[in-house]
Design a protein around this motif. Sequence first.
Motif, PDB file in Angstrom:
ATOM      1  N   SER A 106       0.837  -1.188   0.000  1.00  0.00           N
ATOM      2  CA  SER A 106       0.000   0.000   0.000  1.00  0.00           C
ATOM      3  C   SER A 106       0.882   1.252   0.000  1.00  0.00           C
ATOM      4  O   SER A 106       1.829   1.350   0.787  1.00  0.00           O
ATOM      5  N   GLN A 107       0.558   2.193  -0.863  1.00  0.00           N
ATOM      6  CA  GLN A 107       1.348   3.426  -0.982  1.00  0.00           C
ATOM      7  C   GLN A 107       0.647   4.617  -0.332  1.00  0.00           C
ATOM      8  O   GLN A 107       1.011   5.770  -0.572  1.00  0.00           O
ATOM      9  N   ARG A 108      -0.345   4.351   0.505  1.00  0.00           N
ATOM     10  CA  ARG A 108      -1.121   5.443   1.098  1.00  0.00           C
ATOM     11  C   ARG A 108      -0.244   6.401   1.890  1.00  0.00           C
ATOM     12  O   ARG A 108      -0.364   7.616   1.763  1.00  0.00           O
ATOM     13  N   ALA A 109       0.621   5.852   2.757  1.00  0.00           N
ATOM     14  CA  ALA A 109       1.485   6.710   3.578  1.00  0.00           C
ATOM     15  C   ALA A 109       2.443   7.513   2.698  1.00  0.00           C
ATOM     16  O   ALA A 109       2.694   8.701   2.944  1.00  0.00           O
ATOM     17  N   GLN A 110       2.942   6.865   1.659  1.00  0.00           N
ATOM     18  CA  GLN A 110       3.858   7.539   0.727  1.00  0.00           C
ATOM     19  C   GLN A 110       3.160   8.714   0.042  1.00  0.00           C
ATOM     20  O   GLN A 110       3.709   9.819  -0.074  1.00  0.00           O
ATOM     21  N   LEU A 111       1.931   8.482  -0.412  1.00  0.00           N
ATOM     22  CA  LEU A 111       1.171   9.539  -1.091  1.00  0.00           C
ATOM     23  C   LEU A 111       0.849  10.682  -0.128  1.00  0.00           C
ATOM     24  O   LEU A 111       0.957  11.858  -0.485  1.00  0.00           O
ATOM     25  N   GLU A 112       0.467  10.318   1.096  1.00  0.00           N
ATOM     26  CA  GLU A 112       0.143  11.349   2.086  1.00  0.00           C
ATOM     27  C   GLU A 112       1.352  12.215   2.409  1.00  0.00           C
ATOM     28  O   GLU A 112       1.232  13.436   2.573  1.00  0.00           O
ATOM     29  N   SER A 113       2.529  11.591   2.490  1.00  0.00           N
ATOM     30  CA  SER A 113       3.741  12.358   2.811  1.00  0.00           C
ATOM     31  C   SER A 113       4.089  13.353   1.706  1.00  0.00           C
ATOM     32  O   SER A 113       4.777  14.344   1.946  1.00  0.00           O
TER      33      SER A 113
ATOM     34  N   SER B  38      -3.084  12.830  -3.846  1.00  0.00           N
ATOM     35  CA  SER B  38      -4.320  12.058  -3.711  1.00  0.00           C
ATOM     36  C   SER B  38      -4.075  10.623  -4.161  1.00  0.00           C
ATOM     37  O   SER B  38      -3.130  10.347  -4.904  1.00  0.00           O
ATOM     38  N   ASN B  39      -4.946   9.717  -3.719  1.00  0.00           N
ATOM     39  CA  ASN B  39      -4.764   8.293  -4.023  1.00  0.00           C
ATOM     40  C   ASN B  39      -5.386   7.976  -5.389  1.00  0.00           C
ATOM     41  O   ASN B  39      -6.454   7.377  -5.492  1.00  0.00           O
ATOM     42  N   THR B  40      -4.676   8.380  -6.434  1.00  0.00           N
ATOM     43  CA  THR B  40      -5.142   8.181  -7.803  1.00  0.00           C
ATOM     44  C   THR B  40      -4.094   7.447  -8.623  1.00  0.00           C
ATOM     45  O   THR B  40      -2.932   7.325  -8.205  1.00  0.00           O
ATOM     46  N   VAL B  41      -4.505   6.979  -9.795  1.00  0.00           N
ATOM     47  CA  VAL B  41      -3.577   6.311 -10.706  1.00  0.00           C
ATOM     48  C   VAL B  41      -2.430   7.239 -11.083  1.00  0.00           C
ATOM     49  O   VAL B  41      -1.262   6.838 -11.135  1.00  0.00           O
ATOM     50  N   GLU B  42      -2.764   8.500 -11.338  1.00  0.00           N
ATOM     51  CA  GLU B  42      -1.741   9.469 -11.742  1.00  0.00           C
ATOM     52  C   GLU B  42      -0.710   9.670 -10.636  1.00  0.00           C
ATOM     53  O   GLU B  42       0.498   9.729 -10.895  1.00  0.00           O
ATOM     54  N   SER B  43      -1.189   9.748  -9.390  1.00  0.00           N
ATOM     55  CA  SER B  43      -0.267   9.927  -8.260  1.00  0.00           C
ATOM     56  C   SER B  43       0.627   8.702  -8.085  1.00  0.00           C
ATOM     57  O   SER B  43       1.844   8.818  -7.867  1.00  0.00           O
TER      58      SER B  43
ATOM     59  N   GLY C 267      -8.376   2.393  -2.960  1.00  0.00           N
ATOM     60  CA  GLY C 267      -7.377   3.011  -3.824  1.00  0.00           C
ATOM     61  C   GLY C 267      -7.026   2.124  -4.987  1.00  0.00           C
ATOM     62  O   GLY C 267      -6.988   0.890  -4.863  1.00  0.00           O
ATOM     63  N   PRO C 268      -6.740   2.695  -6.156  1.00  0.00           N
ATOM     64  CA  PRO C 268      -6.405   1.880  -7.327  1.00  0.00           C
ATOM     65  C   PRO C 268      -5.008   1.288  -7.221  1.00  0.00           C
ATOM     66  O   PRO C 268      -4.154   1.790  -6.484  1.00  0.00           O
ATOM     67  N   LEU C 269      -4.786   0.202  -7.926  1.00  0.00           N
ATOM     68  CA  LEU C 269      -3.446  -0.317  -8.169  1.00  0.00           C
ATOM     69  C   LEU C 269      -3.151  -0.142  -9.651  1.00  0.00           C
ATOM     70  O   LEU C 269      -4.072  -0.072 -10.473  1.00  0.00           O
ATOM     71  N   LEU C 270      -1.879  -0.078 -10.000  1.00  0.00           N
ATOM     72  CA  LEU C 270      -1.504   0.101 -11.402  1.00  0.00           C
ATOM     73  C   LEU C 270      -1.466  -1.222 -12.158  1.00  0.00           C
ATOM     74  O   LEU C 270      -1.501  -1.237 -13.386  1.00  0.00           O
ATOM     75  N   ALA C 271      -1.388  -2.333 -11.436  1.00  0.00           N
ATOM     76  CA  ALA C 271      -1.192  -3.638 -12.068  1.00  0.00           C
ATOM     77  C   ALA C 271      -2.359  -4.006 -12.987  1.00  0.00           C
ATOM     78  O   ALA C 271      -3.517  -3.722 -12.698  1.00  0.00           O
TER      79      ALA C 271
END
Length: 470
Positions: free
Chosen positions: A125-132, A136-141, A443-447
């Motif tokens: 999960s990349q939630r903490a990474q995105l928050e830092s 936002s928790n999007t494909v682009e992010s 949240g989306p995954l890129l896979a």
Amino acid sequence: MTNTTVVSAPGKVLMTGGYLVLDQTYRGLVVGTTARFYTVIQSTKKDERGSIQVRSPQFDTNANWSYTATIQDEKLQFSSRPDSSQNKFVETCLRFTLEIIYQRTGKLFDDSLLITIVGDNDFYSQRAQLESKNLSNTVESLASLEPFCSTHATLGTVHKTGLGSSAALTTSLVAALFVHLTDSDLDQDRTLIHNVAQYVHCFAQGKVGSGFDVSAAVYGNHRYTRFSPDVLSSVMNDQVDSKELLKALDPVTGSWDNIVVPFQLPPGLELLLADVDAGSHTPTLVSKVLTWRKNNPIEANELWGQLGNMNNNVEQHLRNLSKASETNPEEYKQAIKQFSELKASKWYTVENKTSIMEEFIQLVDDFSQVRTFLQKMSQLSDVPIEPTEQTKLLDACMNMEGVILAGVPGAGGYDAIYCIVLSKKAKETVRNVWSSWKEMSVGPLLAQADNKGIAKISVESVNGLGRFLL
């Protein structure tokens, strides 16, 4: 540094066959993903002969492990360095794979090894990474993050997304050792690598599991029928004889009875994956379901039989659609185009439906039955396989134009969902549903779906991999 080997193995999504795949009577439909684990092995003269240094640079602390492997009196002597931290999966992989290699070739390696293991961002999960980063928790992010970014966690605290990280790691490490030390041809030795990876993964976990995750890491997409647990029962102990181990794992002398039948998603069907920030402990779910089945055999076996039949129907519809895309491509494309602009619940209202359209409709209906049976299993076993919260989310996805399937993968629970869509617009719509969902954080995954199993590749072909190598 000389003599560098890179082998990768994919994550997985079990589309159908959750729980049932534990029983050889039933089958599972497993799809490989573009999210992969990479093992890089470099030979070096830097350390003493027989030294093995393993590192996983995505983790904060204690993600370096040291071992020695030497031959004394024609026997492999393998041990962890006293000052090294512990990693059951890495140690088990090295210990038994090196034993098999030595038994088969009579030699090991004359220098020392540096092994680097990393996994694509989607495994965690990349939630903490995105928050830092205030993203936002999007494909682009997610796409903007550097490859193999830091998890800002330890191995024990990292939040996994359920793509089968331990199986992909195990398989990539086993395969990389075979390639690096024996110049193995992955196509020729795929069955042996599969058997060894299954064994070390089971041994590290302390039990013989269904094995579909390792099978996906080796073979990519396929219909999977598990191997009999008896195949490994005689070698699941620390005192196992090395020759007995080789006999059990060798494709010729072993009694492996797993069945792998290749499978592809039909053209135009795209897999989307979402990480749900709630979490489930899969072994706990499985244990409770198996206890319920044992205590209620008549009720459970009837339900398993009904679910198994529907799973088979779903697979057959997908195979029929793949065949139709080849034999009648224009009619197939027209069906995709027409249905991508309608909710699946309205497909039956289309006039002058073709046989391909009828196949699509049957697929949706039968997969709906799969979900109904899983919901029933949830209620009877008191296990959240498709919990009410997930049902609401999946139903909301199915209520969008161009969505053909929406379900919980594998053992279900609160970890993840998958959708299969027919158009780019449907993909965007589904992701909008996820981003606006209030009851759970989705949240989306890129896979995406990917048919490649284990693969030998170059460092240069993988963006961001080179920065970890010495």
